[in-house]
Enzyme design. Structure first.
Site, PDB file in Angstrom:
ATOM      1  N   LEU A   1       0.814  -1.207   0.000  1.00 51.10           N
ATOM      2  CA  LEU A   1       0.000   0.000   0.000  1.00 51.10           C
ATOM      3  C   LEU A   1       0.855   1.267   0.000  1.00 51.10           C
ATOM      4  O   LEU A   1       0.583   2.215  -0.739  1.00 51.10           O
ATOM      5  CB  LEU A   1      -0.925  -0.002   1.222  1.00 51.10           C
TER       6      LEU A   1
ATOM      7  N   ASP B   1      11.758   2.791   4.102  1.00 48.92           N
ATOM      8  CA  ASP B   1      11.622   1.362   4.370  1.00 48.92           C
ATOM      9  C   ASP B   1      12.804   0.935   5.234  1.00 48.92           C
ATOM     10  O   ASP B   1      13.815   1.643   5.317  1.00 48.92           O
ATOM     11  CB  ASP B   1      11.600   0.546   3.070  1.00 48.92           C
TER      12      ASP B   1
ATOM     13  N   ASN C   1       2.421   5.587   6.978  1.00 53.03           N
ATOM     14  CA  ASN C   1       1.918   4.261   6.614  1.00 53.03           C
ATOM     15  C   ASN C   1       2.686   3.127   7.280  1.00 53.03           C
ATOM     16  O   ASN C   1       2.214   1.985   7.301  1.00 53.03           O
ATOM     17  CB  ASN C   1       1.976   4.095   5.090  1.00 53.03           C
TER      18      ASN C   1
ATOM     19  N   SER D   1      -7.262   1.783  10.164  1.00 53.74           N
ATOM     20  CA  SER D   1      -7.657   0.424   9.804  1.00 53.74           C
ATOM     21  C   SER D   1      -9.066   0.163  10.312  1.00 53.74           C
ATOM     22  O   SER D   1      -9.461   0.700  11.357  1.00 53.74           O
ATOM     23  CB  SER D   1      -6.692  -0.597  10.417  1.00 53.74           C
TER      24      SER D   1
ATOM     25  N   TYR E   1      -2.655  -3.812  17.704  1.00 49.93           N
ATOM     26  CA  TYR E   1      -2.941  -3.127  16.437  1.00 49.93           C
ATOM     27  C   TYR E   1      -4.197  -2.271  16.556  1.00 49.93           C
ATOM     28  O   TYR E   1      -4.242  -1.134  16.071  1.00 49.93           O
ATOM     29  CB  TYR E   1      -3.101  -4.186  15.346  1.00 49.93           C
TER      30      TYR E   1
ATOM     31  N   LYS F   1      -4.257   1.750  15.956  1.00 49.64           N
ATOM     32  CA  LYS F   1      -5.038   2.359  14.882  1.00 49.64           C
ATOM     33  C   LYS F   1      -6.156   3.246  15.430  1.00 49.64           C
ATOM     34  O   LYS F   1      -6.472   4.292  14.845  1.00 49.64           O
ATOM     35  CB  LYS F   1      -5.600   1.272  13.964  1.00 49.64           C
TER      36      LYS F   1
ATOM     37  N   THR G   1      -3.648  -7.376   0.391  1.00 47.96           N
ATOM     38  CA  THR G   1      -2.305  -7.344   0.950  1.00 47.96           C
ATOM     39  C   THR G   1      -1.767  -8.759   1.004  1.00 47.96           C
ATOM     40  O   THR G   1      -2.472  -9.721   0.694  1.00 47.96           O
ATOM     41  CB  THR G   1      -2.313  -6.758   2.374  1.00 47.96           C
TER      42      THR G   1
END
Length: 606
Positions: free
Chosen positions: A17, A36, A89, A142, A155, A159, A189
């Site tokens: 993404l 990255d 992201n 998310s 998570y 989020k 994904t």
């Protein structure tokens, strides 16, 4: 409106993404900083943008710290002169249920997602305000943060926290003309590729075809490119009046999420006492669903729920003629998938080659098969799936098994499963049942887990039930050596004494302790002499450097449970055999070490 002249940072944009967001911003005219943790992945992302005529540079660093946030902003300003757009992201997963979630599982996810968003936005907003830039802050949320999801405490917290911060930042930054919004993507994904429910959609996408309308329209599920347009729009001048919003997008569907509002309001004179609540709450309460619920698949899609790669998979069946072999090498790595993919991030791979003075024979599976066939030696082949720890896509164990099926006269496939995955147990079963793997490889240090922790016991139970062995790296590792912080790898996870608990709890599970276990050689020998469902493979070291005690035990007490292994390609079988002449192995035990013990362990003589 074009983004010409605008400059953007996109964290976690090496692939998936994040890469789609960066590429779309560049297509609309923005210059982009790619971020990255893997240098090669980042370089490839930059190259993809430049190949389309865009401008991009990279920052290779893990998101979370203030130092990384400062490095990102300083790089964009030094390179392109300004910063207009920040897209946060970057993220990691450490999925497991609450009662099995460790402090490290929680802190890692919060550190990258929530703290990483905070530090990057703080740095970007500070720069934008100081330079009077009406910038754009776009943070990735998310559905899990909106509704919750089983096995994702960390998570969900991260989020949900991101959306809460976005609403606060919209208030704080409004006067400066800086907008802050959250995007809630629903897109294909690597994770959805493993879920049978999405199989028809994933197969269509892989073939370059449109996903079925049920997914794109009814479910609001699409590709990364379907999300990227919203990112570019929110980054543009046209979206100057949009701030403080959580906007969902996927496939053909766009949703603006409501801000939390009460669904029931009631009053009680004098306040709500315990007795008043006992009397009236049940009549007021309106239950609200939690978690994401998918509608049933249409009948025409139900039959397509098998994973695409499994539907076309060739199951491995051995055709090895034991009598035609001189040896069986039980420790051979497949490091090249034959399509440009490597089992390790580029910096780890280069450091390993330097550490081991490697760089010999080709590493793809077909070349490995030819190499071993010339030497009349069967090879147990595998990779290490450490995607959670390395943030690097592994080579497919199913593909290795399918490749071994092409060379079933000489290759024996083992699978590897990232133990941190919530579906790890199911993956083990699929690899055995549908791919025909003959064992499993774990590397506790590289995969980042303590093998004695009973949270992993369901995985061992599945392997024991399958009747195949589990091979564990033990002792020191050269992977990561020489790099700053050695990728955070913990050598202690590879102490063979941790496998004593596994051997005790699973007496039918055959456990291979890989390598001379320096600095815990005595521990390995102790486990091997006490637990007769444990074996030692002699890979990873030149035999001329084997500890004398290891050779003594191999010649006597555990001679029936010692195995030849090279650690190819880091050590070749040719070098191992040559150097073995300098070790004091008794001639009468060598046939067992080189072949016969492995024949018995792997059931090849049956």
């Amino acid at each position: 409106m074009s983004l010409e002249g605008k400059v953007a940072i996109v964290t976690g944009s090496g692939r998936g993404l994040g890469l789609a967001y960066a590429q779309e911003l560049a297509r609309q005219g923005a210059s982009v900083v790619i971020n990255d943790v893997d240098a090669q992945t980042a370089a490839d992302a930059v190259a993809s943008i430049e190949a389309d005529g865009g401008k991009a540079v990279s920052v290779v660093a893990p998101v979370g710290s203030t130092a990384t946030a400062q490095q990102l902003v300083q790089t964009v300003v030094d390179t392109f002169g300004r910063l207009d757009i920040l897209v946060t992201n970057a993220g990691v997963l450490r999925d497991t249920v609450l009662w099995k979630m460790s402090d490290d599982d929680f802190d890692t996810v919060i550190g990258v997602h929530l703290r990483g968003t905070f530090t990057c936005v703080r740095e970007a907003a500070t720069y934008m305000r100081a330079n009077e830039i009406a910038g754009r802050i776009i943070c990735i949320g998310s559905p899990t943060g909106q509704r919750g999801n089983f096995g994702q405490t960390n998570y969900a917290a991260a989020k949900a926290g991101i959306v809460g911060m976005v609403r606060t930042w919209a208030l704080e930054l409004r006067k400066a003309g800086i907008t802050a919004n959250a995007v809630i993507p629903v897109a294909a994904t690597a994770m959805t590729a493993t879920v049978p429910y999405f199989a028809a959609a994933m197969e269509a996408d892989a073939q370059g075809e449109a996903m079925p309308p049920f997914f794109r329209h009814d479910l609001g599920f699409g590709t990364a490119d379907d999300v990227a347009g919203l990112i570019a729009y929110l980054a543009s001048d046209a979206a100057a009046g949009v701030t403080g919003q959580a906007i969902g997008i996927g496939g053909d569907r766009l949703q603006v999420w409501s801000h939390p509002e009460p669904v029931v309001t009631a009053y009680h004179d004098g306040g709500w006492s315990y007795d008043a609540l006992q009397a009236d709450f049940a009549g007021l309460y309106q239950a609200q669903d939690v978690g994401e619920k998918f509608p049933p698949l249409p009948d025409e899609l139900e039959a397509l729920t098998a994973r695409p790669e499994e539907a076309s998979m060739t199951r491995y069946e051995s055709a090895i003629d034991v009598d035609a072999l001189d040896a069986i090498d039980v420790h051979v790595h497949i490091e090249d998938d034959g399509h440009g993919g490597n089992s390790l991030p580029a910096d780890l791979s280069a450091a390993a080659d330097k550490y081991f003075s490697a760089g010999g024979p080709a590493r793809d599976l077909d070349a490995v098969a030819a190499y071993y066939r010339e030497r009349r030696t069967a090879a147990v082949v595998f990779t290490v799936d450490a995607e959670t720890q390395l943030h690097h896509a592994p080579i497919s164990s199913a593909d290795i098994a399918a490749g071994a099926a092409r060379h079933n006269d000489i290759l024996i496939p083992f699978g590897s499963v990232d133990p941190h995955r919530d579906d790890a147990r199911d993956r083990i079963r699929r690899l055995v049942d549908e791919s025909g793997v003959r064992g499993f490889k774990f590397h506790p240090t590289v995969q980042g887990f303590d093998p004695s922790d009973d949270r992993w016991f369901p995985l061992y139970d599945a392997i024991q039930d399958a009747g195949v062995p589990a091979l564990f790296h033990t002792g020191q590792t050269g992977i990561g050596a020489g790099l700053p912080g050695c990728y955070g790898f913990r050598l202690g996870y590879s102490n063979p004494m941790l496998l004593d608990a596994v051997a005790a709890a699973f007496p039918r599970l055959q456990i291979i302790m890989a390598h001379p276990s320096v600095p815990w050689q005595d521990e390995a020998l102790s486990v091997a002499t006490h637990k007769h469902n444990t074996w030692i493979d002699l890979s990873g070291w030149s035999p001329k450097y084997f500890p004398a005690e290891l050779v003594r035990y191999a010649n006597s007490l555990i001679k029936d449970r010692v195995l030849f292994g090279s650690d190819f390609p880091l050590i070749t079988p040719d070098r191992w055999r040559r150097d073995a002449e300098q070790a004091a192995f008794k001639p009468e035990v060598l046939p067992g070490i080189m072949k016969d013990n492995a024949v018995r362990l792997l059931g090849l003589g049956a």
